[in-house]
Design a protein around this motif. Sequence first.
Motif: not given
Length: 122
Positions: A103-104, A54-58, A51-52, A71, A49
């Motif tokens: 960004e990831c 800004s907290g966006e998960r991929t 996490i960007s 997290s 996983q």
Amino acid sequence: DVQLQAFGGGLVQPGGSLRLSCAASGATIAGYAMTWFRQVAGMAREGVQCISGSGERTDYQDSAKGRFTISRDDAKEMVYLQMNNLKPEDSAWYYCASYAKSECDPGFEDYWGQGTQVTVSS
């Protein structure tokens, strides 16, 4: 340069949980994407996983969806991987890595930490 250290691995029974931690030092990780990988001896490393900044998960692993959650706590310079309902196939060395961007971007990891071993076995 940022130094990363992963810890929190261990032996756990199938169905159990672990929370891996990744501590950053030397430079802030705030605003930068962070990711967890895992690797089994003799096999290719695979992303788990990300996490960007800004907290966006991929998610990178379908098998981990719904069970693993990445997290971050930028104030503490920490990244976590909560792993629930662990399965024997989750056994691996787990590594955290950072990106030099928010960004990831798989394949463009900037810094890697030493891994922590997870063994899922009864």
